[in-house]
Design a protein around this motif. Structure first.
Motif, mmCIF file in Angstrom:
data_model
loop_
_atom_site.group_PDB
_atom_site.id
_atom_site.type_symbol
_atom_site.label_atom_id
_atom_site.label_comp_id
_atom_site.label_asym_id
_atom_site.label_seq_id
_atom_site.Cartn_x
_atom_site.Cartn_y
_atom_site.Cartn_z
ATOM 1 N N GLY A 296 0.807 -1.210 0.000
ATOM 2 C CA GLY A 296 0.000 0.000 0.000
ATOM 3 C C GLY A 296 0.841 1.260 0.000
ATOM 4 O O GLY A 296 2.074 1.219 0.031
ATOM 5 N N ASP A 297 0.137 2.380 -0.054
ATOM 6 C CA ASP A 297 0.741 3.712 -0.003
ATOM 7 C C ASP A 297 0.087 4.480 1.140
ATOM 8 O O ASP A 297 -1.144 4.551 1.221
ATOM 9 N N ILE A 298 0.907 5.059 2.005
ATOM 10 C CA ILE A 298 0.403 5.783 3.166
ATOM 11 C C ILE A 298 1.201 7.074 3.326
ATOM 12 O O ILE A 298 2.432 7.060 3.254
ATOM 13 N N SER A 299 0.497 8.179 3.551
ATOM 14 C CA SER A 299 1.153 9.434 3.908
ATOM 15 C C SER A 299 0.681 9.850 5.295
ATOM 16 O O SER A 299 -0.497 9.699 5.628
ATOM 17 N N ILE A 300 1.605 10.375 6.093
ATOM 18 C CA ILE A 300 1.304 10.801 7.460
ATOM 19 C C ILE A 300 1.806 12.229 7.634
ATOM 20 O O ILE A 300 2.955 12.533 7.291
ATOM 21 N N THR A 301 0.955 13.098 8.145
ATOM 22 C CA THR A 301 1.364 14.476 8.391
ATOM 23 C C THR A 301 1.490 14.724 9.889
ATOM 24 O O THR A 301 0.816 14.095 10.704
ATOM 25 N N TYR A 302 2.366 15.673 10.234
ATOM 26 C CA TYR A 302 2.603 16.039 11.629
ATOM 27 C C TYR A 302 3.097 17.479 11.662
ATOM 28 O O TYR A 302 3.442 18.061 10.620
ATOM 29 N N ASP A 303 3.126 18.066 12.850
ATOM 30 C CA ASP A 303 3.582 19.448 13.012
ATOM 31 C C ASP A 303 5.099 19.454 13.168
ATOM 32 O O ASP A 303 5.632 19.013 14.187
ATOM 33 N N SER A 304 5.794 19.972 12.146
ATOM 34 C CA SER A 304 7.254 19.935 12.160
ATOM 35 C C SER A 304 7.865 20.931 13.138
ATOM 36 O O SER A 304 9.074 20.906 13.368
ATOM 37 N N SER A 305 7.049 21.820 13.716
ATOM 38 C CA SER A 305 7.575 22.714 14.753
ATOM 39 C C SER A 305 7.594 22.028 16.118
ATOM 40 O O SER A 305 8.178 22.546 17.070
ATOM 41 N N VAL A 306 6.950 20.853 16.201
ATOM 42 C CA VAL A 306 6.890 20.105 17.458
ATOM 43 C C VAL A 306 7.725 18.829 17.381
ATOM 44 O O VAL A 306 8.433 18.473 18.329
ATOM 45 N N ALA A 321 9.707 1.745 1.004
ATOM 46 C CA ALA A 321 10.396 2.991 0.662
ATOM 47 C C ALA A 321 9.759 4.100 1.483
ATOM 48 O O ALA A 321 8.533 4.218 1.527
ATOM 49 N N VAL A 322 10.597 4.901 2.137
ATOM 50 C CA VAL A 322 10.108 5.953 3.028
ATOM 51 C C VAL A 322 10.736 7.277 2.627
ATOM 52 O O VAL A 322 11.958 7.386 2.520
ATOM 53 N N ASN A 323 9.896 8.276 2.416
ATOM 54 C CA ASN A 323 10.357 9.615 2.055
ATOM 55 C C ASN A 323 10.041 10.569 3.200
ATOM 56 O O ASN A 323 8.873 10.836 3.493
ATOM 57 N N THR A 324 11.099 11.072 3.857
ATOM 58 C CA THR A 324 10.927 12.054 4.932
ATOM 59 C C THR A 324 11.625 13.362 4.574
ATOM 60 O O THR A 324 11.962 14.152 5.456
ATOM 61 N N ASN A 325 11.848 13.584 3.285
ATOM 62 C CA ASN A 325 12.608 14.762 2.858
ATOM 63 C C ASN A 325 11.878 16.071 3.123
ATOM 64 O O ASN A 325 12.509 17.102 3.354
ATOM 65 N N ASP A 326 10.549 16.039 3.064
ATOM 66 C CA ASP A 326 9.764 17.255 3.295
ATOM 67 C C ASP A 326 9.283 17.286 4.737
ATOM 68 O O ASP A 326 8.651 16.334 5.215
ATOM 69 N N LEU A 327 9.591 18.381 5.437
ATOM 70 C CA LEU A 327 9.158 18.504 6.823
ATOM 71 C C LEU A 327 7.636 18.455 6.909
ATOM 72 O O LEU A 327 6.933 19.025 6.080
ATOM 73 N N GLY A 328 7.142 17.747 7.911
ATOM 74 C CA GLY A 328 5.706 17.711 8.151
ATOM 75 C C GLY A 328 4.970 16.594 7.455
ATOM 76 O O GLY A 328 3.765 16.449 7.644
#
Length: 478
Positions: A296-306, A321-328
């Motif tokens: 599957g494909d999953i995206s998770i968002t979070y507050d990058s200031s925290v 495969a995991v992409n964490t290049n973009d904050l948040g």
């Protein structure tokens, strides 16, 4: 000299675009097809373009002819761009066919489109109803085509008139021609590829599925051959289901023996977590009913200031495969069998605040590529140092216990805290005087109230049922 384009409208009025031809160039501009070049999608898929004007000044109107290869594509829809309509000004967008039919753009019918596609040509004109033109770059026309033959072809912009000495494509608010370059577009033939051989080494292996997952997670920007080979179902995108299809091919299973349909329901969830700035936390990503999930494909968002992601780990049997290049945002693409915990996401806590942990863009598939219905259960992070919304006494853990347990609680405001433990008969067994505690959340083992299972004399209590209460300056509960 002048050239007057007269368009008879069905509402019994006449629309004139007056273009003054002068020897010198008033402005320099470009009218172009965007994108300038693209690879043809598969037959039956949509190919979209925009016609744009670039670097224009005091731009009030246009007229041009668009030509395309009618054996490769057919126009299925067209709409006016926003450039001339800027600032809420009215416009008069027109479409004319080679057979002599002219309509307002929003009145384009199936019969009009048939005329356009039979000729492989169409003329567009538009006028901003204002004495002030627009400046800069913007969209004039947006068009959708359907691919009828995936081959190389061209889209050309040309003068709407046969006289080559006249070039009235753009006009300004003084009826002066804006001389411009006309730049068409090209459609390339799709590359010849072997489906599944993403790395083009002549073999189809699990590493090709890994490349497909990297493309899905936006870790790899594929070239045309890689995209063609990875897009196993020819839907114009590369997702985890394509990686599953590659793995099926590696295993010699071939295409699924039944049509795709949505079935089953699983829960995908993130747990609530707590901590303080300077610590790290691990949030498990869980799939209830994972035995039917093949990828599957999953995206998770979070507050990058925290929070700040530092690692995402998974079961070694899962290709991920995991992409964490973009904050948040965390983008995960995976294929392969998984247990109920798909991955552990480790964060550093960078501020004592709160952050939602939100599951986005969730797509799960079975091994036969059937899509699975999935319910998203989002998580939440909160710093222990944040005041709780309300003071509360929480469930002890473990329960039942032997010989020790922890009693969590939360405080809305600073207070002295006393927890008392009673037997089933109401006898006071032990008093835990925790002293003055700041507002916050006390639910982890190192912050909760600790009871070693002994009474006030230090003697281990017997097995049975016990009750506990909490008392603060403005709250008490059992």
């Amino acid at each position: 000299m002048f050239k007057i384009l007269e368009v008879k409208m069905k509402y019994c009025w006449t629309f004139y675009i007056i273009l003054l031809m002068i020897a010198s160039t008033a402005y320099s501009a470009t009218v172009f097809v965007d994108p300038n070049s693209q690879t043809s999608p598969a037959v039956g898929k949509t190919l979209s373009i925009s016609i744009k004007a670039k670097e224009v000044s005091d731009f009030l109107g246009f007229q041009f002819e668009l030509n395309f290869d009618k054996t490769a594509i057919k126009m299925i829809s067209v709409e006016e761009g926003s450039f001339l309509k800027s600032e809420g000004v009215d416009t008069l967008p027109l479409l004319s066919t080679k057979s002599g039919k002219t309509v307002l753009l929003w009145e384009t019918t199936a019969d009009i489109l048939t005329d356009v596609n039979n000729a492989g040509a169409v003329t567009f004109a538009n006028l901003r109803i204002s004495d002030k033109g627009v400046n800069g770059t913007g969209t004039l026309i947006a068009i959708n085509f359907e691919v009828i033959n995936a081959k190389e072809s061209k889209i050309e912009i040309k003068n709407a008139f046969d006289d080559p000495k006249i070039n009235p494509v753009l006009v300004n608010s003084n009826s002066v021609e804006i001389q411009c370059d006309l730049v068409g577009g090209t459609i390339a033939q799709p590359p010849v590829c072997v489906k599944g051989d993403v790395n083009n080494d002549g073999n189809i292996r699990a590493n090709d599925a890994i490349l497909a997952l990297r493309i899905s997670a936006e870790l790899l920007i594929p070239d045309a051959q890689q995209f063609c080979a990875a897009d196993m179902n020819n839907d114009g995108q590369v997702r985890a289901n394509d990686a599953i299809a590659i793995l099926r091919k590696v295993a010699g299973l071939g295409a699924p023996d039944r049509s795709l349909f949505v079935k089953d329901i699983v829960n995908v969830r993130l747990d609530d977590t707590y901590g303080v700035a300077g610590q790290s936390i691990t949030v498990p990503l869980k799939i209830d009913g994972s035995n039917i999930v093949a990828g599957g494909d999953i995206s998770i968002t979070y507050d990058s200031s925290v929070l700040r992601v530092i690692d995402v780990s998974s079961n070694p049997d899962v290709l991920m495969a995991v992409n964490t290049n973009d904050l948040g945002i965390i983008k995960i693409a995976f294929a392969g069998p998984s247990d109920d915990k798909l991955a552990d996401i480790k964060f550093n806590i960078i501020s004592d605040n709160a952050s939602s942990l939100t599951i986005k863009n969730l797509e799960l598939y079975e091994s036969n590529l059937s899509k699975i219905k999935a319910k998203k259960i989002d998580g939440f992070f909160s710093s222990y140092e944040m005041p709780a919304k309300e003071t509360a006494l929480l469930q002890n853990f473990p329960n039942p216990f032997n010989p020790e347990t922890w009693i969590p609680y939360q405080l809305k405001s600073d207070s002295e805290v006393i927890i008392k433990i009673y037997s089933a008969t109401g006898e006071l067994v032990r008093e835990l005087n925790l002293g003055h505690k700041p507002a916050g959340i006390y639910i982890s083992q190192d912050r909760s109230a600790y009871w070693d299972g002994k009474d006030k004399f230090g003697i281990p209590v017997s097995s049975g049922v016990y009750f506990y209460t909490i008392k603060t300056k403005d709250f008490s509960a059992v």
